[in-house]
Design a protein around this motif. Sequence first.
Motif, PDB file in Angstrom:
ATOM      1  N   ARG A  38      11.064 -11.851   0.162  1.00 27.00           N
ATOM      2  CA  ARG A  38       9.942 -12.489  -0.126  1.00 27.00           C
ATOM      3  C   ARG A  38      10.250 -13.991   0.754  1.00 27.00           C
ATOM      4  N   ARG A  39      11.014 -13.949   1.777  1.00 29.23           N
ATOM      5  CA  ARG A  39      11.188 -14.902   2.799  1.00 29.23           C
ATOM      6  C   ARG A  39      10.297 -15.052   3.745  1.00 29.23           C
ATOM      7  N   ALA A  40       9.328 -14.189   3.904  1.00 32.09           N
ATOM      8  CA  ALA A  40       8.294 -13.959   4.991  1.00 32.09           C
ATOM      9  C   ALA A  40       7.352 -13.056   4.501  1.00 32.09           C
ATOM     10  N   GLN A  41       5.980 -13.092   4.984  1.00 34.86           N
ATOM     11  CA  GLN A  41       5.174 -12.275   4.580  1.00 34.86           C
ATOM     12  C   GLN A  41       4.440 -11.245   5.689  1.00 34.86           C
ATOM     13  N   TYR A  42       4.353 -10.111   5.130  1.00 34.36           N
ATOM     14  CA  TYR A  42       3.779  -8.965   5.977  1.00 34.36           C
ATOM     15  C   TYR A  42       2.652  -9.531   6.578  1.00 34.36           C
ATOM     16  N   LYS A  43       2.403  -9.273   7.626  1.00 30.74           N
ATOM     17  CA  LYS A  43       1.080  -9.333   8.489  1.00 30.74           C
ATOM     18  C   LYS A  43      -0.064  -8.340   8.166  1.00 30.74           C
ATOM     19  N   ILE A  44      -1.182  -8.572   8.339  1.00 33.63           N
ATOM     20  CA  ILE A  44      -2.087  -7.367   7.919  1.00 33.63           C
ATOM     21  C   ILE A  44      -2.101  -6.212   8.822  1.00 33.63           C
ATOM     22  N   ASP A  45      -1.972  -6.320   9.930  1.00 30.36           N
ATOM     23  CA  ASP A  45      -1.773  -5.190  11.010  1.00 30.36           C
ATOM     24  C   ASP A  45      -0.468  -4.553  10.567  1.00 30.36           C
ATOM     25  N   ASP A  46       0.440  -5.117  10.109  1.00 27.18           N
ATOM     26  CA  ASP A  46       1.819  -4.462   9.597  1.00 27.18           C
ATOM     27  C   ASP A  46       1.239  -3.441   8.183  1.00 27.18           C
ATOM     28  N   LEU A  47       0.532  -4.003   7.442  1.00 25.27           N
ATOM     29  CA  LEU A  47       0.174  -3.490   6.119  1.00 25.27           C
ATOM     30  C   LEU A  47      -0.669  -2.231   6.612  1.00 25.27           C
ATOM     31  N   ILE A  48      -1.718  -2.465   7.608  1.00 23.62           N
ATOM     32  CA  ILE A  48      -2.549  -1.283   7.939  1.00 23.62           C
ATOM     33  C   ILE A  48      -1.576   0.235   8.362  1.00 23.62           C
ATOM     34  N   LYS A  49      -0.406  -0.305   9.621  1.00 18.47           N
ATOM     35  CA  LYS A  49       0.285   0.585   9.827  1.00 18.47           C
ATOM     36  C   LYS A  49       1.210   1.027   8.754  1.00 18.47           C
ATOM     37  N   LEU A  50       1.466   0.426   7.740  1.00 19.45           N
ATOM     38  CA  LEU A  50       2.211   0.971   6.558  1.00 19.45           C
ATOM     39  C   LEU A  50       1.423   1.866   5.794  1.00 19.45           C
ATOM     40  N   CYS A  51       0.214   1.671   5.632  1.00 22.31           N
ATOM     41  CA  CYS A  51      -0.804   2.513   4.820  1.00 22.31           C
ATOM     42  C   CYS A  51      -0.967   3.809   5.539  1.00 22.31           C
ATOM     43  N   LEU A  52      -1.195   3.963   6.859  1.00 20.57           N
ATOM     44  CA  LEU A  52      -1.171   4.957   7.489  1.00 20.57           C
ATOM     45  C   LEU A  52       0.143   5.882   7.559  1.00 20.57           C
ATOM     46  N   TYR A  53       1.193   5.161   7.722  1.00 18.92           N
ATOM     47  CA  TYR A  53       2.620   5.799   7.671  1.00 18.92           C
ATOM     48  C   TYR A  53       2.758   6.499   6.351  1.00 18.92           C
ATOM     49  N   TYR A  54       2.568   5.937   5.250  1.00 23.66           N
ATOM     50  CA  TYR A  54       2.818   6.362   3.987  1.00 23.66           C
ATOM     51  C   TYR A  54       1.737   7.325   3.348  1.00 23.66           C
ATOM     52  N   GLY A  55       0.397   7.197   4.263  1.00 17.31           N
ATOM     53  CA  GLY A  55      -0.889   8.006   3.760  1.00 17.31           C
ATOM     54  C   GLY A  55      -1.159   7.536   2.366  1.00 17.31           C
ATOM     55  N   VAL A  56      -1.126   6.191   2.168  1.00 15.52           N
ATOM     56  CA  VAL A  56      -1.792   5.486   0.881  1.00 15.52           C
ATOM     57  C   VAL A  56      -2.827   4.525   1.430  1.00 15.52           C
ATOM     58  N   SER A  57      -3.810   4.353   0.536  1.00 16.96           N
ATOM     59  CA  SER A  57      -4.772   3.433   0.704  1.00 16.96           C
ATOM     60  C   SER A  57      -4.030   1.582   0.619  1.00 16.96           C
ATOM     61  N   ALA A  58      -4.778   0.775   1.251  1.00 18.40           N
ATOM     62  CA  ALA A  58      -4.865  -0.442   1.037  1.00 18.40           C
ATOM     63  C   ALA A  58      -4.776  -0.926  -0.504  1.00 18.40           C
ATOM     64  N   ASP A  59      -5.865  -0.235  -1.070  1.00 14.77           N
ATOM     65  CA  ASP A  59      -6.043  -0.770  -2.517  1.00 14.77           C
ATOM     66  C   ASP A  59      -4.890  -0.239  -3.212  1.00 14.77           C
ATOM     67  N   TYR A  60      -4.245   1.015  -3.011  1.00 12.00           N
ATOM     68  CA  TYR A  60      -3.021   1.298  -3.740  1.00 12.00           C
ATOM     69  C   TYR A  60      -2.042   0.292  -3.460  1.00 12.00           C
ATOM     70  N   ILE A  61      -1.623  -0.188  -2.256  1.00 11.69           N
ATOM     71  CA  ILE A  61      -0.545  -1.063  -2.018  1.00 11.69           C
ATOM     72  C   ILE A  61      -0.966  -2.179  -2.591  1.00 11.69           C
TER      73      ILE A  61
END
Length: 73
Positions: A38-61
């Motif tokens: 928690r010394r930096a925050q994920y960017k929205i684009d990174d969250l989208i990439k991770l949702c696609l990578y893990y196969g989960v929704s942004a709502d879940y994350i």
Amino acid sequence: MDYVDKLTELRNDRDIDQRTISNILGVKQSAISKYEKRRAQYKIDDLIKLCLYYGVSADYILGLPDDLSYPKR
């Protein structure tokens, strides 16, 4: 549990190291460490990439309930 905890848990549950995630996001491994500490925050684009990578929704994350309604047009 917040979104950082969820992302860290997904990574750990799948036995994925920070370097792998850093390659997916195109950042240094130290950036992933900073996100998870928690010394930096994920960017929205990174969250989208991770949702696609893990196969989960942004709502879940983000920990949002399944029954949220979407605006009607």
